[in-house]
Design a protein around this motif. Structure first.
Motif, PDB file in Angstrom:
ATOM      1  N   THR A  43       0.870  -1.244  -0.181  1.00  0.00           N
ATOM      2  CA  THR A  43      -0.137  -0.077  -0.022  1.00  0.00           C
ATOM      3  C   THR A  43       0.939   1.177  -0.095  1.00  0.00           C
ATOM      4  N   ILE A  44       0.398   2.344  -0.545  1.00  0.00           N
ATOM      5  CA  ILE A  44       1.017   3.646  -0.453  1.00  0.00           C
ATOM      6  C   ILE A  44       0.213   4.647  -0.081  1.00  0.00           C
ATOM      7  N   PRO A  45       0.712   5.196   1.073  1.00  0.00           N
ATOM      8  CA  PRO A  45      -0.192   6.528   1.785  1.00  0.00           C
ATOM      9  C   PRO A  45       0.404   7.709   1.201  1.00  0.00           C
ATOM     10  N   VAL A  46      -0.821   8.509   0.477  1.00  0.00           N
ATOM     11  CA  VAL A  46      -0.385   9.584  -0.305  1.00  0.00           C
ATOM     12  C   VAL A  46      -1.059  10.823   0.571  1.00  0.00           C
ATOM     13  N   LYS A  47      -0.433  12.063   0.836  1.00  0.00           N
ATOM     14  CA  LYS A  47      -1.016  12.866   1.164  1.00  0.00           C
ATOM     15  C   LYS A  47      -1.746  13.716   0.097  1.00  0.00           C
ATOM     16  N   MET A  48      -2.926  14.065   0.321  1.00  0.00           N
ATOM     17  CA  MET A  48      -3.705  14.701  -0.680  1.00  0.00           C
ATOM     18  C   MET A  48      -3.476  16.102  -0.516  1.00  0.00           C
ATOM     19  N   ASP A  49      -3.973  16.809  -1.705  1.00  0.00           N
ATOM     20  CA  ASP A  49      -3.906  18.226  -1.646  1.00  0.00           C
ATOM     21  C   ASP A  49      -4.745  18.974  -0.705  1.00  0.00           C
ATOM     22  N   ASP A  50      -5.774  18.365  -0.310  1.00  0.00           N
ATOM     23  CA  ASP A  50      -6.881  18.778   0.691  1.00  0.00           C
ATOM     24  C   ASP A  50      -6.255  18.563   2.312  1.00  0.00           C
TER      25      ASP A  50
END
Length: 428
Positions: A43-50
């Motif tokens: 899995t890849i955790p990604v910090k979203m723009d919001d």
């Protein structure tokens, strides 16, 4: 546009088993080659723009590397599955073997829809993919590349992350990079051009002038566009193009009986291969349901989208005029449809031969990066056409000699080469 009734990995195994029986492979070799050697699910955790965090499921699967480092693209697709990636990694093994380049088969995927991700979110996703995999990829281990809904920018972000982690420059760890940043001239065109190099040789052997043929194409991404461009440059006429439209979430077939203007269509398509419906109508195209690409009165069908598109359920829709199915996509025909195609006398150019131009040019990119010396585009295309022509004639001549379906002939050559590498390494 794809059906969920078929499992692509089971299809790949069925195709392998049929030829393994013909070759009388020993049990150890058969067991080794009918499944991947390594699978990584993560899995890849990604910090979203919001400011929120979204977790994406991802894969990297290496089918076999007896003939060389793993090689295969990374797909971004909302319906990606482990079995799709397994199948594609297996097909990559045969693809590299049939064109006789010293690479094995691998594939990667991320379950996502880049249509709904900003560029910064896509960059974080690409870098996260490499952070999870940097010990498992590299120029002498497993070399990724672009695939469905990924591109040169994605590859460059991945390369930059890999080089940052490993504190060096390793341009041959990934291919499909932008020209000027380690990418090869001709890579953008290579898969589509390779399709037509193979088709051109078949038409020559069948004594059918290209300029007297018509075609219908499924898909209008990179592969389909450049296959259509070269085919029309050789005098062929594309009657219809089918593609998915993200704006209204469905597929359409764009038809012009006088022949599609490929450059014109390229000007009104989006970054993911979708054609603007309203602009196409303004340009005089008839807009039909997406599946109607298969029903056209043409000589050649070119599936260049996703797997499992030509099945027994839709086969009756194919015109009696069709002489050739040219598989530009991976796995577009299901195994239970092959007997119907052969019975009707349609010549099939199998996927892992037909669309091997992309991986061949990726191999050229690796070679050029290793030398830090890059070829002019004419040299790339000359080498590409030579490789594809050589591979076609090996398959075509074996099919005539042994009275084999072209898919079986291609599998026979590819599996024999990989099985021999396995034997020589002492693996089975």
């Amino acid at each position: 546009m794809a059906t969920t009734a078929y499992n692509p990995f089971e299809n790949a195994q069925i195709q392998f088993d049929q030829v393994a029986d013909l070759l009388e492979l020993n049990s150890g070799t058969r067991e080794l080659l009918r499944q991947p050697m390594q699978e990584i699910h993560f899995t890849i955790p990604v910090k979203m723009d919001d400011g929120t965090t979204q977790v994406f499921k991802a894969y990297r699967i290496r089918h076999n590397d007896a003939r060389g480092p793993g090689k295969g693209g990374i797909r971004f697709h909302p319906h990606e599955t482990a079995d799709t990636v397994r199948a594609l990694s297996m097909w990559m093994t045969w693809k590299c073997a049939v064109v006789d380049i010293p690479l094995g088969g691998g594939k990667g995927g991320v379950v996502c829809d880049p249509h709904h991700l900003s560029l910064t979110e896509q960059e974080r996703l690409c870098r996260g993919y490499i952070r999870q995999l940097f010990t498992q990829v590299g120029p002498n281990l497993d070399v990724p590349a672009p695939d469905v809904m990924t591109n040169g920018q994605h590859m460059l972000w991945m390369l930059d992350e890999y080089e940052t982690i490993n504190n060096g420059r390793f341009p041959s760890m990934i291919t499909g990079k932008p020209v000027g940043m380690g990418g090869s001239l001709g890579r953008k065109e290579a898969t589509g051009y390779g399709v037509v190099y193979v088709l051109k040789n078949l038409l020559k052997e069948l004594n059918i002038p290209t300029q007297e043929t018509t075609a219908s194409i499924q898909g209008f991404g990179n592969v389909a566009e450049y296959a259509a461009r070269m085919y029309t440059e050789l005098g062929g006429k594309v009657i219809a193009v089918s593609c998915w439209n993200q704006s209204d979430n469905q597929a359409y077939t764009f038809k012009k009986q006088a022949g599609c203007d490929i450059e014109q269509l390229a000007q009104i398509k989006d970054d993911f291969g979708g054609i603007d419906k309203e602009k196409a109508i303004d340009l005089g195209y008839e807009v039909l349901p997406g599946e109607d690409w298969l029903k056209q009165e043409v000589d050649i069908l070119i599936p260049a989208a996703l797997e499992n598109q030509i099945t027994p359920a839709v086969f009756p829709n194919i015109s009696e005029k069709v002489k050739i199915i040219c598989e530009a996509a991976n796995g577009p025909t299901t195994p239970d449809c092959d007997p119907l195609i052969r019975e009707r006398g349609i010549t099939l150019l199998p996927d892992f031969l037909c669309n091997a131009g992309g991986v061949t040019c990726s191999y050229f990119e690796q070679v050029q990066c290793g030398m830090n010396y890059f070829w002019e585009i004419e040299e790339v295309f000359e080498k590409l056409e030579s490789a594809m022509t050589k591979a076609f004639y090996a398959v075509y001549e074996l099919s005539l000699e042994k009275d084999l379906y072209m898919r079986d002939a291609a599998y026979t050559i590819a599996i024999q080469r990989v099985a021999e590498a396995v034997r020589l390494r002492g693996w089975a």
